[in-house]
Design a protein around this motif. Sequence first.
Motif, PDB file in Angstrom:
ATOM      1  N   ILE A 147     -30.978   6.527   4.814  1.00  0.00           N
ATOM      2  CA  ILE A 147     -29.606   7.033   4.712  1.00  0.00           C
ATOM      3  C   ILE A 147     -28.612   6.032   5.293  1.00  0.00           C
ATOM      4  CG2 ILE A 147     -28.027   8.806   5.578  1.00  0.00           C
ATOM      5  CD1 ILE A 147     -29.694   9.583   3.100  1.00  0.00           C
ATOM      6  N   ILE A 148     -28.949   5.418   6.414  1.00  0.00           N
ATOM      7  CA  ILE A 148     -28.039   4.396   6.947  1.00  0.00           C
ATOM      8  C   ILE A 148     -27.932   3.224   5.985  1.00  0.00           C
ATOM      9  CG2 ILE A 148     -27.597   2.821   8.868  1.00  0.00           C
ATOM     10  CD1 ILE A 148     -27.196   5.816   9.502  1.00  0.00           C
ATOM     11  N   ASP A 149     -29.053   2.824   5.369  1.00  0.00           N
ATOM     12  CA  ASP A 149     -28.997   1.750   4.376  1.00  0.00           C
ATOM     13  C   ASP A 149     -28.133   2.139   3.178  1.00  0.00           C
ATOM     14  OD1 ASP A 149     -30.544  -0.043   5.793  1.00  0.00           O
ATOM     15  OD2 ASP A 149     -32.419   0.473   4.779  1.00  0.00           O
TER      16      ASP A 149
ATOM     17  N   SER B 266     -28.429  -3.587  11.071  1.00  0.00           N
ATOM     18  CA  SER B 266     -27.245  -3.918  11.876  1.00  0.00           C
ATOM     19  C   SER B 266     -26.835  -2.776  12.794  1.00  0.00           C
ATOM     20  CB  SER B 266     -26.072  -4.286  10.963  1.00  0.00           C
ATOM     21  OG  SER B 266     -25.681  -3.182  10.175  1.00  0.00           O
ATOM     22  N   LEU B 267     -27.073  -1.531  12.368  1.00  0.00           N
ATOM     23  CA  LEU B 267     -26.583  -0.398  13.163  1.00  0.00           C
ATOM     24  C   LEU B 267     -27.574   0.053  14.226  1.00  0.00           C
ATOM     25  CD1 LEU B 267     -23.944   1.177  13.184  1.00  0.00           C
ATOM     26  CD2 LEU B 267     -25.012   2.906  11.737  1.00  0.00           C
TER      27      LEU B 267
ATOM     28  N   ASP C  96     -29.004   2.060  19.982  1.00  0.00           N
ATOM     29  CA  ASP C  96     -29.674   1.753  21.252  1.00  0.00           C
ATOM     30  C   ASP C  96     -28.679   1.511  22.379  1.00  0.00           C
ATOM     31  OD1 ASP C  96     -32.138   1.963  20.054  1.00  0.00           O
ATOM     32  OD2 ASP C  96     -32.388  -0.192  19.734  1.00  0.00           O
ATOM     33  N   LYS C  97     -27.544   0.907  22.041  1.00  0.00           N
ATOM     34  CA  LYS C  97     -26.547   0.549  23.054  1.00  0.00           C
ATOM     35  C   LYS C  97     -25.908   1.776  23.697  1.00  0.00           C
ATOM     36  CE  LYS C  97     -22.326  -2.308  23.446  1.00  0.00           C
ATOM     37  NZ  LYS C  97     -22.803  -3.250  24.455  1.00  0.00           N
ATOM     38  N   SER C  98     -25.968   2.922  22.992  1.00  0.00           N
ATOM     39  CA  SER C  98     -25.233   4.091  23.464  1.00  0.00           C
ATOM     40  C   SER C  98     -26.009   4.958  24.447  1.00  0.00           C
ATOM     41  CB  SER C  98     -24.809   4.952  22.267  1.00  0.00           C
ATOM     42  OG  SER C  98     -25.935   5.594  21.669  1.00  0.00           O
ATOM     43  N   TYR C  99     -27.352   4.833  24.492  1.00  0.00           N
ATOM     44  CA  TYR C  99     -28.106   5.805  25.287  1.00  0.00           C
ATOM     45  C   TYR C  99     -29.293   5.165  25.985  1.00  0.00           C
ATOM     46  CZ  TYR C  99     -32.135   6.141  22.096  1.00  0.00           C
ATOM     47  OH  TYR C  99     -33.271   5.869  21.383  1.00  0.00           O
TER      48      TYR C  99
ATOM     49  N   ARG D 290     -20.132   0.325  17.331  1.00  0.00           N
ATOM     50  CA  ARG D 290     -19.950  -0.785  16.385  1.00  0.00           C
ATOM     51  C   ARG D 290     -18.470  -1.028  16.112  1.00  0.00           C
ATOM     52  NH1 ARG D 290     -20.213  -3.049  11.066  1.00  0.00           N
ATOM     53  NH2 ARG D 290     -21.630  -4.839  11.195  1.00  0.00           N
ATOM     54  N   ALA D 291     -17.685   0.024  16.062  1.00  0.00           N
ATOM     55  CA  ALA D 291     -16.244  -0.148  15.875  1.00  0.00           C
ATOM     56  C   ALA D 291     -15.645  -0.979  16.998  1.00  0.00           C
ATOM     57  CB  ALA D 291     -15.565   1.222  15.809  1.00  0.00           C
ATOM     58  N   ALA D 292     -16.048  -0.677  18.237  1.00  0.00           N
ATOM     59  CA  ALA D 292     -15.545  -1.446  19.378  1.00  0.00           C
ATOM     60  C   ALA D 292     -15.954  -2.912  19.276  1.00  0.00           C
ATOM     61  CB  ALA D 292     -16.070  -0.836  20.677  1.00  0.00           C
ATOM     62  N   TRP D 293     -17.194  -3.143  18.847  1.00  0.00           N
ATOM     63  CA  TRP D 293     -17.675  -4.513  18.696  1.00  0.00           C
ATOM     64  C   TRP D 293     -16.889  -5.258  17.631  1.00  0.00           C
ATOM     65  CZ3 TRP D 293     -20.291  -6.715  14.417  1.00  0.00           C
ATOM     66  CH2 TRP D 293     -20.844  -7.964  14.647  1.00  0.00           C
TER      67      TRP D 293
END
Length: 602
Positions: A104-106, A120-121, A126-129, A586-589
Motif C-alpha cells: 500500500i505504501i508503494d 523511503s518511508l 522508525d524515526k517516530s517511535y 518525512r514532511a519535516a525532512w
Amino acid sequence: MVLSSYDFVIAGGGTAGLVLARRLSEDANQSVLVVEAGSDQSDNLQAKIPAFYSTLLGGEADWNFASTAQPNLVGRTIQLNQGKGLGGSSIINAQVFAPPTQAIIDSWASLGNDGWNWDSLRDFYDKSYTYPLVPNPKQNNSDQGPIQTSFPLATHPIRKAWAETFERLGYRKADDLWSNGSVGAFSSLASVDPTTWERSQAANCYYDPIKHHENIHVLCNATVEKILFREGSTEAIGLQYHHDSITKSVTARKEVIIAAGALQSPKILELSGIGNRDTLAQHGIDVIKDLPGVGEGLQDHLGVDLGFETEGMETKDAIIRQDPEAVQQAMAEYTTNRTGILTASGILTYAYMPVHTLLSHDGHQRFRTLLEENRPNGGDLEGREHAGALALYGVAEKALLDPAMPSGAYLSFLGQYPIESDPETAERTLKLLPGKHLVLLGMLSHPTSRGSVHIQSSDVFDAPVIDPNYLSNPVDIEVFAEHMLYMQSLASSSPLSELLKQPPKPSHSISHLADLEGAKEYVRVRAVSMWHPAGTCAMLPQEIGGVVDSRLKVYGVKNLRVADSSIVPVLPPGNLQSTVYAVAERAAWLIKSEYGLKSDNI
C-alpha cells in the motif's frame, strides 16, 4: 509571548503539527509558531490512563463531528471523533500503533508521488517511535524515536489464543511487525510508555522535551480563520486566527503549514479561497486558487463488532459499567503499581486478512466480475474526477484480488460494546450488559467508496459538512460481509473458542450472522467509524484531483504546504496513527532539506 512573525507558522497542534514543530525547531536559528484550537490536556488523567480513552469522546478534547445521514447505513449519522487539544487525536485514540503494508505504501508512489514508497518511508516510521525493549532479534531496536510503545497486559491469555488460532488457520504474521509480510495475525503494539504505563502521544513526547526552547511557541485555544496572502498574489504570508475573543494575525517568513487533519485542513483551505470555485462562490469567498480536489476523496475505515460472552479472563466490562468497587480497585492497582486492566485500551491483538472466499476459483471469478461491474463510470464523473477515481480504484482492486494482501483487519477488545441496535429501525440505545465479554471487530481496510468534506458557510466556527459516502460502491458491502462471516467463524476456532462460553453466545441478540445477506444487513445497522479519515487534500498529480505535490506543496500556491492525514492518497490497512507520524517526519525532512536547515540524517 506570541511574536508577530516566525519562520514557520503551523495551523494545528495535533499529531502531525507537533512533529513538524519539534523537527523544524531543532535548528536554533529557526522560529516556529503552532496555532491550536484546543487546550492543553497534559494534566488530564483521562488522557493519561490508557483504559480511559473512551471517556474523552464527546468532551472538551473532542471535536465531536458527525457525518451527514448515510443512506447505505440505513440513514444513520456516524460519529467522527477527532482530537481537539494539544496532541490532537493522539490524546484520544485507542493507542493502537499498527504497521502499514509495503504494497500500500508503494502504491502511493505508483500514483505519481516520487519518493513516497516503502523503501523511503520505512525510515520515517522508525524515526517516530521506540520499539519495546524486549528480546527480539528480528526487530531493529537501533532507532529510538519519541513515541514510546509497549505490549500492555503482555501475558493476557487472548494474546496466545489469538496467535495460535490464526497459526492453525495459516495466518500467523512474522515476528517483525514491519516486515514485508502483508497478511496474518500479531500482537498489537500500543503507544503506551512501558515505564510509566501512561499514554505516549505527540504532546508529551514531541513537544514537552523542547517546550522551554526560545524558538518555539505554541498558542492553545486559538482558532485559525484563514491563510493570509500577499495582496494580488497566491503567495501565503501568514495566518489570521481568533484568540481571546480577538482576531489576530501572524506572519510566516518562510512557510505556512496546514496540519489540522483530514476534516479541518480542507476547511481552512476553502475559507482561505483555495478550492473548487463553485463551492467558494456559494459562500461568498474570493478565489485565490481554483483547486477542485480540496475536500474530495474522503476515505475512512468502517468497523463492525461481534461480541461474545466469555469467562475466566480479565476484561474491561466492570470498568465500562462503572462498577464503583471495580473502578476503585483498578485505580488502586494502577496508581500503586502501574499494573492491571487500566494499562491497556483493551485492544491487544490484530490481524490483516484477505477475503477468504477468494481462495477458491469460483470466488475469485465472482469478485473479478463484481469489481468490473462497479468500476467508476466516466459518464457520472468529470474528466479529472474520473481519472482520479479510476487510479484509486485500481489500487483497491489489486489489494482485493491478491490473497497475499489484506482487505480487512480484525482485532479483539477486552469488554463489551454496550450499544444495542434495533434491526428494524437501526435505533441505537445504551445497554450495559452483565458478565464478561470479548469483542471481535472487523474493519474494511481498503474501501472503494470515497466521500467529501466541505465548508457549510464562511463562518470558521461552523463545523464542516462531512459525507464519507460509506458503502456507496457495492464492492464494499460484499467484501465487508464476507469478512464478518469469516470473523464469526473464529469464535468456534480453537484455542480462541476456549476463552468463550460454549456454544459461542453473541452478546447482542442480532449479532448472529446466518448468511451473506444477513451479514450485509448487520453491517448496515452496526458499522461505525474507526476515526481514520484521510485523503481530503490528497498527494496526487493535479490532473487526477491532487491538492499537494510530492513535496506536500499546495498546487499553484507559494509557501504553503499541507502535512497530515489529509494528504494520504490510500489508507493503510489498519490504524492510521503510525502513518501520520511517518508522514509528518518525512514532511519535516523535506522542508529542512529544501532550506538547508540542521537535520538528523536519514
